[in-house]
Design a protein around this motif. Structure first.
Motif, PDB file in Angstrom:
ATOM      1  N   GLU A 187       2.385  -0.796 -12.451  1.00 55.91           N
ATOM      2  CA  GLU A 187       1.682  -0.082 -13.524  1.00 55.91           C
ATOM      3  C   GLU A 187       1.010  -1.067 -14.483  1.00 55.91           C
ATOM      4  N   LEU A 188       1.717  -2.145 -14.840  1.00 53.74           N
ATOM      5  CA  LEU A 188       1.140  -3.144 -15.739  1.00 53.74           C
ATOM      6  C   LEU A 188      -0.112  -3.765 -15.136  1.00 53.74           C
ATOM      7  N   LEU A 189      -0.067  -4.076 -13.860  1.00 52.08           N
ATOM      8  CA  LEU A 189      -1.220  -4.701 -13.213  1.00 52.08           C
ATOM      9  C   LEU A 189      -2.404  -3.751 -13.128  1.00 52.08           C
ATOM     10  N   ILE A 190      -2.139  -2.492 -12.820  1.00 52.59           N
ATOM     11  CA  ILE A 190      -3.224  -1.503 -12.771  1.00 52.59           C
ATOM     12  C   ILE A 190      -3.892  -1.385 -14.137  1.00 52.59           C
ATOM     13  N   ARG A 191      -3.090  -1.324 -15.197  1.00 53.13           N
ATOM     14  CA  ARG A 191      -3.641  -1.179 -16.538  1.00 53.13           C
ATOM     15  C   ARG A 191      -4.405  -2.427 -16.974  1.00 53.13           C
ATOM     16  N   CYS A 192      -3.939  -3.588 -16.558  1.00 54.63           N
ATOM     17  CA  CYS A 192      -4.548  -4.847 -16.993  1.00 54.63           C
ATOM     18  C   CYS A 192      -5.834  -5.174 -16.237  1.00 54.63           C
ATOM     19  N   CYS A 193      -5.843  -4.915 -14.962  1.00 53.45           N
ATOM     20  CA  CYS A 193      -6.885  -5.461 -14.096  1.00 53.45           C
ATOM     21  C   CYS A 193      -7.934  -4.448 -13.657  1.00 53.45           C
ATOM     22  N   CYS A 194      -7.716  -3.178 -13.900  1.00 52.64           N
ATOM     23  CA  CYS A 194      -8.609  -2.162 -13.347  1.00 52.64           C
ATOM     24  C   CYS A 194      -9.111  -1.209 -14.425  1.00 52.64           C
ATOM     25  N   ALA A 195     -10.292  -0.660 -14.180  1.00 49.12           N
ATOM     26  CA  ALA A 195     -10.843   0.414 -15.003  1.00 49.12           C
ATOM     27  C   ALA A 195     -10.998   1.650 -14.129  1.00 49.12           C
ATOM     28  N   THR A 196     -11.036   2.806 -14.761  1.00 48.97           N
ATOM     29  CA  THR A 196     -11.185   4.055 -14.022  1.00 48.97           C
ATOM     30  C   THR A 196     -12.400   3.984 -13.092  1.00 48.97           C
ATOM     31  N   GLY A 197     -12.191   4.345 -11.840  1.00 47.68           N
ATOM     32  CA  GLY A 197     -13.270   4.325 -10.858  1.00 47.68           C
ATOM     33  C   GLY A 197     -13.365   3.050 -10.057  1.00 47.68           C
ATOM     34  N   ASP A 198     -12.628   2.002 -10.450  1.00 47.49           N
ATOM     35  CA  ASP A 198     -12.651   0.760  -9.672  1.00 47.49           C
ATOM     36  C   ASP A 198     -12.099   0.998  -8.269  1.00 47.49           C
ATOM     37  N   THR A 199     -12.583   0.204  -7.333  1.00 47.32           N
ATOM     38  CA  THR A 199     -12.085   0.264  -5.956  1.00 47.32           C
ATOM     39  C   THR A 199     -10.974  -0.766  -5.773  1.00 47.32           C
ATOM     40  N   VAL A 200      -9.877  -0.322  -5.187  1.00 45.95           N
ATOM     41  CA  VAL A 200      -8.774  -1.215  -4.839  1.00 45.95           C
ATOM     42  C   VAL A 200      -8.428  -1.010  -3.373  1.00 45.95           C
ATOM     43  N   LEU A 201      -7.911  -2.046  -2.759  1.00 48.20           N
ATOM     44  CA  LEU A 201      -7.481  -1.995  -1.366  1.00 48.20           C
ATOM     45  C   LEU A 201      -5.986  -1.723  -1.295  1.00 48.20           C
ATOM     46  N   VAL A 202      -5.590  -0.905  -0.335  1.00 47.43           N
ATOM     47  CA  VAL A 202      -4.177  -0.640  -0.068  1.00 47.43           C
ATOM     48  C   VAL A 202      -3.965  -0.685   1.444  1.00 47.43           C
ATOM     49  N   GLU A 203      -2.732  -0.877   1.831  1.00 49.05           N
ATOM     50  CA  GLU A 203      -2.396  -0.866   3.255  1.00 49.05           C
ATOM     51  C   GLU A 203      -2.061   0.554   3.703  1.00 49.05           C
ATOM     52  N   ALA A 204      -2.399   0.834   4.954  1.00 49.05           N
ATOM     53  CA  ALA A 204      -2.074   2.132   5.545  1.00 49.05           C
ATOM     54  C   ALA A 204      -1.383   1.903   6.887  1.00 49.05           C
ATOM     55  N   PRO A 205      -0.092   2.294   6.986  1.00 52.60           N
ATOM     56  CA  PRO A 205       0.706   2.969   5.963  1.00 52.60           C
ATOM     57  C   PRO A 205       1.118   2.015   4.853  1.00 52.60           C
ATOM     58  N   GLY A 206       1.599   2.613   3.745  1.00 53.40           N
ATOM     59  CA  GLY A 206       2.002   1.803   2.608  1.00 53.40           C
ATOM     60  C   GLY A 206       2.939   2.567   1.703  1.00 53.40           C
ATOM     61  N   TYR A 207       3.176   1.994   0.522  1.00 53.34           N
ATOM     62  CA  TYR A 207       4.163   2.494  -0.438  1.00 53.34           C
ATOM     63  C   TYR A 207       3.630   3.725  -1.164  1.00 53.34           C
ATOM     64  N   TYR A 208       4.284   4.878  -0.961  1.00 46.52           N
ATOM     65  CA  TYR A 208       3.732   6.125  -1.484  1.00 46.52           C
ATOM     66  C   TYR A 208       3.717   6.181  -3.004  1.00 46.52           C
ATOM     67  N   ASN A 209       4.655   5.540  -3.683  1.00 47.70           N
ATOM     68  CA  ASN A 209       4.633   5.573  -5.139  1.00 47.70           C
ATOM     69  C   ASN A 209       3.432   4.811  -5.699  1.00 47.70           C
ATOM     70  N   LEU A 210       3.029   3.739  -5.030  1.00 44.25           N
ATOM     71  CA  LEU A 210       1.816   3.012  -5.427  1.00 44.25           C
ATOM     72  C   LEU A 210       0.605   3.916  -5.332  1.00 44.25           C
ATOM     73  N   PHE A 211       0.484   4.659  -4.237  1.00 49.04           N
ATOM     74  CA  PHE A 211      -0.665   5.556  -4.076  1.00 49.04           C
ATOM     75  C   PHE A 211      -0.737   6.562  -5.229  1.00 49.04           C
ATOM     76  N   SER A 212       0.405   7.092  -5.629  1.00 49.55           N
ATOM     77  CA  SER A 212       0.416   8.067  -6.715  1.00 49.55           C
ATOM     78  C   SER A 212       0.009   7.428  -8.041  1.00 49.55           C
ATOM     79  N   LEU A 213       0.485   6.214  -8.303  1.00 49.51           N
ATOM     80  CA  LEU A 213       0.078   5.509  -9.515  1.00 49.51           C
ATOM     81  C   LEU A 213      -1.435   5.308  -9.551  1.00 49.51           C
ATOM     82  N   LEU A 214      -2.002   4.938  -8.414  1.00 53.40           N
ATOM     83  CA  LEU A 214      -3.441   4.695  -8.353  1.00 53.40           C
ATOM     84  C   LEU A 214      -4.219   6.000  -8.505  1.00 53.40           C
TER      85      LEU A 214
END
Length: 462
Positions: A187-214
Motif C-alpha cells: 500500500e505504501l509503495l502504491i501511494r508513493c510511486c503511482c497516480a490514479t490511472g498509471d499502468t503497473v505490471l503484475v504477474e498472472a497468476p499472482g497475489y489476489y490481495n495485491l490485485f484488489s489494492l491496485l
C-alpha cells in the motif's frame, strides 16, 4: 523554463503560487512535453523559497498528472499531460469477492485450510512466542504506551541489515523501513510511486490481495504470464516495444505465490536490463524468503536497490498476527515512504518489533527455520506424490516452499472444485482469484502443510 515571479504579498503560500504558475505553463505549452524541470535546489535558490515549497509544488503537479517523478533523476513534464483524471471505477464486485475469500480464511470455521497462504500454528509454536512477549513486556524500556520511530525499531533494522547482507543485498539500516506486514508495504509503495490511472505490471497468476489494492487505487494492471522460471519476458518485451510504459512491476522472484516457482539467474539479468531500458521499477515481494537459501537469485542482489524495491517480513515463519514486514530501497525513495507511512499509520508497533527482534536474536530462529524447511520439503514430496497418483497436473516440475499449483485431470473449473471442497470441509481459493481479471481457471493452490487422511480420501473421489 519561462520566467516565474512569486508575489510576496499574495495570501497564497509560495508552494501554491508556484504550483498554479507551473500548471499554467505546462497546459499552455510553455514547458515542452518530456522536458526536465529545474532541480528542487536550483529553483528554490532562484525564487528565494524553501526546497520544501518547491517539492510540495512538484508533488502536487505529479498528482495532477502533469509531472512524472523519476527517482534519482528529477521531475519531467508528462507526455500528453492532461488535467487530473477522474478515478476509474474500481471493480468493487471483484474486490468484495476477494474480501469474502479472505474472511473465510481468517475467521473461525470448521474448514481445513488446505489452500491457505500460511503454515498451521502447530508448525510455529516451537518458537514459544508467549515467552518472548512476556520477556519484552517485562523490560523497563519496553515501549507499550508511546509511538515508535518513523523508520521502526532501530535494533531490529540493524539485524535486518545484517540478514540482507548475507543475501548479497548491500544497504544501510537507514534504507530499511519497518511496516505492519507485506500488504502495508505494498500500500505504501502504491501511494508513493503511482497516480490514479498509471499502468503497473503484475504477474498472472499472482497475489489476489495485491490485485484488489491496485483496483481500489485506480491503477491500470497489465498482466505478464508467469512461467516455471519466472515471468514471460518475451511477452513483457513485446508489450514494452509496443509502447507500454509501466510505473512499477510487482512480482515475486522466489517461491512465487501461487505457483511456488522461482526466478532463474538468466531471467533475472534480462529483466533488470528491460527495467533499465524502459525506465520502470521492480517491486520484489520476497515474503517467503526464509524458506529459500541466502544464495537464491534475488533481483536486489544484482541491482543494488537501484531499480528494485525489496519487500519481506515474518508473517510466514513467526506469526501471521504479529505483523512485521519491511521495505529496503534506495535512500531517496525510502525517505518518501517513511513520510507516507507517518501520514497513513503514524508509526508501527515498536512493542511488536521488539518482540520480533527478541525472536531473531535470542529465540533460536535459525534452528526454527531449519526445522521448517525440512518439514515443508517433506510436505512437498508427499503432496506431489499424492497429486500425481490422483492424476493432477502440477505447474512446475520441482519447487520449494509451501505451495503447489495444480490442475484437475479433467480440467474442471476450480471455482466448482472449491465449492465442492468447502462442502466436504476444506478451504481452497479458486484459481480465478489469482487472475488479475478474475477469469475462470482450472488451477488450485495447495498448501503442502495440510496433507491429511481426510484430504487424501476426498482427492481420491473427485
Amino acid at each position: 523554463m519561462p520566467p516565474i515571479g512569486l508575489d510576496p504579498h499574495s495570501p497564497l503560500p509560495p508552494q501554491q503560487q508556484l504550483c498554479r504558475l507551473l500548471q499554467q505553463a505546462i497546459q499552455q505549452g510553455q514547458l515542452a512535453a518530456g522536458s526536465k524541470m529545474a532541480s528542487i535546489r536550483a529553483l528554490a535558490a532562484q525564487l528565494g523559497i524553501s526546497r520544501y515549497a518547491v517539492l510540495a509544488a512538484y508533488e502536487e503537479l505529479a498528482g495532477m498528472g502533469l509531472l512524472n517523478p523519476r527517482h534519482g533523476s528529477g521531475y519531467y513534464v508528462r507526455i500528453n499531460a492532461t488535467p487530473p483524471r477522474q478515478a476509474r471505477p474500481a471493480h468493487l464486485d471483484q474486490v468484495l469477492d476477494v474480501a469474502l475469500l479472505i474472511r473465510g480464511l481468517v475467521e473461525p470455521n470448521n474448514l481445513l485450510k488446505c489452500g491457505s497462504g500460511a503454515l498451521p500454528k502447530e508448525w510455529l509454536q516451537g518458537l514459544d512466542l508467549h515467552r518472548h512477549l512476556r520477556s519484552v513486556a517485562a523490560r523497563p524500556g519496553a515501549n507499550v504506551y508511546c509511538y515508535g520511530s518513523a523508520l521502526g525499531y532501530a535494533p531490529l533494522r540493524d539485524v535486518l541489515q545484517q540478514r540482507l547482507a548475507r543475501r548479497g543485498i548491500d544497504c544501510s539500516a537507514e534504507q530499511i523501513l519497518l511496516t505492519a506486514g507485506s500488504t502495508h508495504s505494498l500500500e505504501l509503495l502504491i501511494r508513493c510511486c503511482c497516480a490514479t490511472g498509471d499502468t503497473v505490471l503484475v504477474e498472472a497468476p499472482g497475489y489476489y490481495n495485491l490485485f484488489s489494492l491496485l483496483h481500489l487505487s485506480g491503477m491500470a494492471m497489465q498482466a505478464v504470464p508467469r512461467q516455471a522460471d519466472g515471468p514471460d519476458l518475451d511477452a513483457l518485451e513485446s508489450l514494452l516495444r509496443g509502447g507500454l510504459r509501466p510505473r512499477l512491476f510487482f512480482m515475486q522472484s522466489l517461491l512465487h505465490n501461487p505457483t511456488g516457482s522461482s526466478l532463474s539467474w538468466s531471467k533475472a539479468h534480462r529483466l533488470l536490463r528491460l527495467a533499465e531500458n524502459y525506465d520502470f521499477t521492480i517491486v520484489d515481494d520476497d515474503i517467503y524468503s526464509d524458506f529459500a537459501t541466502d544464495q537464491a537469485p534475488r533481483l536486489a542482489n544484482l541491482d543494488g536497490l537501484q531499480r528494485v524495491v525489496y519487500l519481506s517480513g515474518f508473517s510466514k515463519t513467526i506469526s501471521s498476527d504479529l505483523r512485521v514486514g519491511y521495505i529496503a530501497a534506495a535512500a531517496p525513495l525510502l525517505q518518501t515512504l517513511a513520510r507516507v507511512k507517518l501520514m497513513i499509520s503514524i508509526t508501527t508497533s515498536e512493542f511488536i518489533e521488539q518482540a520480533i527482534y527478541q525472536v531473531l536474536t535470542h529465540g533460536h530462529y535459525e534452528r526454527h527455520l531449519t526445522q521448517l524447511r525440512k518439514r515443508v520439503g517433506e510436505g512437498q514430496d508427499s503432496m506431489r506424490q499424492l497429486l500425481s497418483t490422483c492424476g493432477w497436473h502440477t505447474f512446475a516440475a520441482a519447487t520449494q516452499g509451501m505451495f503447489i499449483w495444480c490442475r484437475h485431470p479433467a480440467g474442471k473449473d476450480s471455482l466448482l472444485l472449491a465449492q465442492e471442497a468447502a462442502a466436504a470441509g476444506f478451504w481452497f481459493a479458486p484459481g480465478s482469484a489469482f487472475d488479475p481479471d478474475h477469469q475462470p481457471s482450472a488451477w488450485l493452490r495447495f498448501n503442502v502443510a495440510y496433507d491429511t487422511p481426510e484430504l487424501r480420501a476426498w482427492l481420491s473421489t473427485i
